[in-house]
Motif scaffolding. Sequence first.
Motif, mmCIF file in Angstrom:
data_model
loop_
_atom_site.group_PDB
_atom_site.id
_atom_site.type_symbol
_atom_site.label_atom_id
_atom_site.label_comp_id
_atom_site.label_asym_id
_atom_site.label_seq_id
_atom_site.Cartn_x
_atom_site.Cartn_y
_atom_site.Cartn_z
ATOM 1 N N SER A 97 0.873 -1.362 0.033
ATOM 2 C CA SER A 97 -0.028 -0.003 0.078
ATOM 3 C C SER A 97 0.836 1.265 0.024
ATOM 4 C CB SER A 97 -0.921 -0.167 1.163
ATOM 5 O OG SER A 97 -0.070 0.268 2.446
ATOM 6 N N ARG A 98 2.244 1.261 0.387
ATOM 7 C CA ARG A 98 3.025 2.465 0.418
ATOM 8 C C ARG A 98 3.688 2.563 -1.108
ATOM 9 N NH1 ARG A 98 6.640 1.238 5.828
ATOM 10 N NH2 ARG A 98 4.666 0.671 7.269
ATOM 11 N N PHE A 99 3.431 1.760 -1.953
ATOM 12 C CA PHE A 99 4.046 2.025 -3.277
ATOM 13 C C PHE A 99 2.925 2.019 -4.429
ATOM 14 C CE2 PHE A 99 7.179 -0.007 -0.689
ATOM 15 C CZ PHE A 99 8.271 0.573 -0.766
ATOM 16 N N PRO A 100 3.349 2.426 -5.561
ATOM 17 C CA PRO A 100 2.522 2.649 -6.460
ATOM 18 C C PRO A 100 1.634 1.146 -6.750
ATOM 19 C CG PRO A 100 4.493 3.569 -7.259
ATOM 20 C CD PRO A 100 4.753 2.780 -5.883
ATOM 21 N N GLU A 101 0.490 1.435 -7.449
ATOM 22 C CA GLU A 101 -0.232 0.366 -7.800
ATOM 23 C C GLU A 101 0.427 -0.702 -8.884
ATOM 24 O OE1 GLU A 101 -4.649 -0.553 -9.894
ATOM 25 O OE2 GLU A 101 -4.559 1.238 -8.394
ATOM 26 N N GLY A 102 0.265 -1.788 -8.740
ATOM 27 C CA GLY A 102 1.141 -2.613 -9.723
ATOM 28 C C GLY A 102 2.460 -3.240 -9.431
#
Length: 178
Positions: A97-102
Motif C-alpha cells: 500500500s506504500r508503493f504505486p499500484e502494480g
Amino acid sequence: HKGSQILCACSGGLDSTALTVLTARYGSKLGELRGILHFNHGWRGKESDHDQHFVEELGEQLGLPVLVGRGESPKKGASPEVQARAARKVFFRESLSRFPEGTKILTGHHQDDLAETILWRVMTGGARTHGMGILVSEGDELRSALTTTKAELQTFLQEEGVSWREDRTNFEGKLLRS
C-alpha cells in the motif's frame, strides 16, 4: 517488465538473499527494485533478530530501504507454518500500500522448493485440493526463480562474495518441511 516497481521479500536465507542480490545488481530489465521486505517471526529469539539485522545491513549495502514486519509466537491449534504464512501475507499487503499500484513482490521460491511441495502434497493428499506445484504468479507475488536450483543460487552468492543466514528450524525435523 521495464518500468515495473519491485519489492524483494528476504528472510536472510540463501534463496531470498540470492534473489535480492541478483535483482539489485542485475535485474534492471525486470523493473525498478524499490525495497526489501523482511518479516521477523521472532520464533528463534535472538537468532530471528540477527536475521533481521542481516537483512537491514544487506539493504544498506545495496542502497535499498528495508521494511520490517514482526510476528508473534504461534498460537496452539493451527499449524505454525500456516500462521506464519498468513502473517507474512498481511505484512506484504500492508507494505504494498506504500508503493504505486502494480508493484510486485518477488519471493525466493526455487526449483527445489517446487519438488518439495509436490512430494509433500502427494504424501499428504494435498494434491487433490491444492494442485501439484507452486504458482509462478499469485496476486502481487512473483516466484521468478522456480526454474533455478538451490545449488545454482548458492553458487551465485559465493561468486558474488555474499553470505546468508541459516535457519536452524530447517534442520530440526519439528516442522514437516524439515
